[in-house]
Design an enzyme around this catalytic site. Structure first.
Site: not given
Ligand code: GLA
Length: 394
Positions: A32, A173
């Protein structure tokens, strides 16, 4: 499918030649706040997602309708006018994706009528925005017979998020949503975009998603601040180290050089990024060795680091995760996604799930004052067209 068709008929007229597309949401098992730091992530696509039922028009008009925002009615745009507009609300996501593909050289020469329906829990941090971006991507690919490299589509989705919507997120994502595979998680090196699939075999356990019901918006959150703090830490380290991202550091190398980071807050942020990256690589190994106990412990350590060093959890997520750790049959639990509200995940023995939900919710309600919501995570495929064949194959 029938509900979508009858809604389409009511809003736009005949469904002849309309085709159905789907893009999932995602959970992240571990890794994360590592993606924009050039580290590894380990997400999986889930069976909740966004559907788009769409057909081409004979003019250049674009008509967007969402069954989730019926009060908005139809948003109307045109292929000649795709720039971001505040008043276009959620329809900026598909508009942005159409514009990104056109700018990338793809021919989209007709308007469309598009009906969307999403069943990703609201404001849960399960990537509903990447989901609508990628469902638009596969829809354009299908309707206009385009040949789009999937990684390119993923990158365009991220560009829409960064440059068009204005959220400075990493690639995780869109990658998870675009590249997901049923019953598999994906280990992605966000520095090189090399990836591998790993089967999720949890024996007699399920992955439970727990929504805090505290809504979060990335743009308004501290997300960009964390990103900037990591960039500062990197700049400090670069004075003596030849690296281009925090993800290139081993834990040992970081420990040997971390005093170079002048601000202690920045040092904590960078520590999380480096240690979390190492945990993510180890988690893949543990999963491959079927060592679910060790995998769960890495999830727990990830949460502690996000709580103490990265400081993105908050009382709602901490209450859920700490309550989860105490329940029988739980291998591990952590927040998932950006944090600041949204969802946690836990790996729970199947025959303990009912008890788990009851106990965790009781603690949550007592402390926070309202209920959490629990979902069983089924790990599904990435963005694709849904045809009669794919439906009956299920
Ligand atoms: C969000 C962002 C991702 C990532 C997460 C944390 O989901 O869109 O790109 O940085 O937070 O891991």
């Amino acid at each position: 499918m029938d509900n979508l068709k009858s809604a389409f008929q009511k809003v736009f007229g005949s469904t002849d030649l309309a085709r159905l597309f789907f893009a999932p949401g995602r959970i992240n098992l571990i890794g994360e706040h590592t993606d924009y730091n050039g580290g590894h992530v380990f997400p999986a696509a889930i069976s909740y997602g966004t559907y788009a039922l769409a057909k081409k028009r004979s003019d250049k008009q674009l008509r967007f309708y969402s069954m989730n925002f019926e009060q908005d009615g139809i948003h109307t745009s045109s292929l000649d006018d795709l720039d971001y507009k505040e008043e276009d609300g959620w329809s900026n996501f598909p508009k942005g994706m159409i514009q990104a593909l056109i700018k990338d050289g793809y021919t989209i020469d007709a308007g469309m009528d598009i009906l969307f329906y999403g069943n990703i829990p609201n404001a849960a941090g399960l990537s509903s925005s990447a989901s609508i971006e990628l469902v638009t991507g596969v829809m354009l690919e299908g309707l206009f017979e385009l040949d789009i490299d999937r990684i390119r589509m993923v990158q365009l989705g991220q560009q829409v998020e960064n440059n068009y919507i204005g959220v400075n997120s990493g690639i995780m994502d869109q990658f998870a949503v675009g590249m997901g595979r049923k019953n598999h998680a994906m280990l992605l090196d966000c520095d090189t975009l090399e990836y591998q699939y790993a089967p999720i075999v949890l024996q007699d356990h399920d992955i439970i998603i727990i929504h805090t019901n505290k809504s979060r918006t990335l743009a308004g959150s501290k997300y960009n601040e964390r990103r900037a703090q990591c960039e500062q830490a990197l700049a400090d380290l670069q004075k003596t180290l030849d690296i281009t991202s925090l993800g290139q550091l081993t834990v040992e190398k970081f420990d040997a050089h971390c005093e170079q980071i002048s601000d202690p807050i920045h040092r904590k942020r960078a520590k999380h990024a480096v240690y979390e990256n190492a945990r993510t690589l180890e988690a893949l190994e543990k999963l491959q060795q079927n060592d679910l106990v060790a995998f769960g412990q890495l999830m727990n350590a990830s949460h502690e680091s996000l709580q103490q060093d990265y400081e993105v959890t908050g009382i709602e997520l901490d209450t859920i995760v700490e309550a989860a750790w105490k329940q029988p049959g739980v291998l591990g639990a952590r927040m998932t996604g950006a944090g600041f509200g949204g969802c946690a995940i836990a790996i729970v023995e199947k025959n303990q799930v009912a008890n788990f939900e009851e106990q965790v919710n009781a603690i949550y309600r007592e402390r926070i004052g309202y209920d959490a919501t629990f979902y069983l995570a089924a790990i599904g495929d990435g963005a694709k067209e849904i045809t009669e064949d794919t439906q009956s194959a299920k």
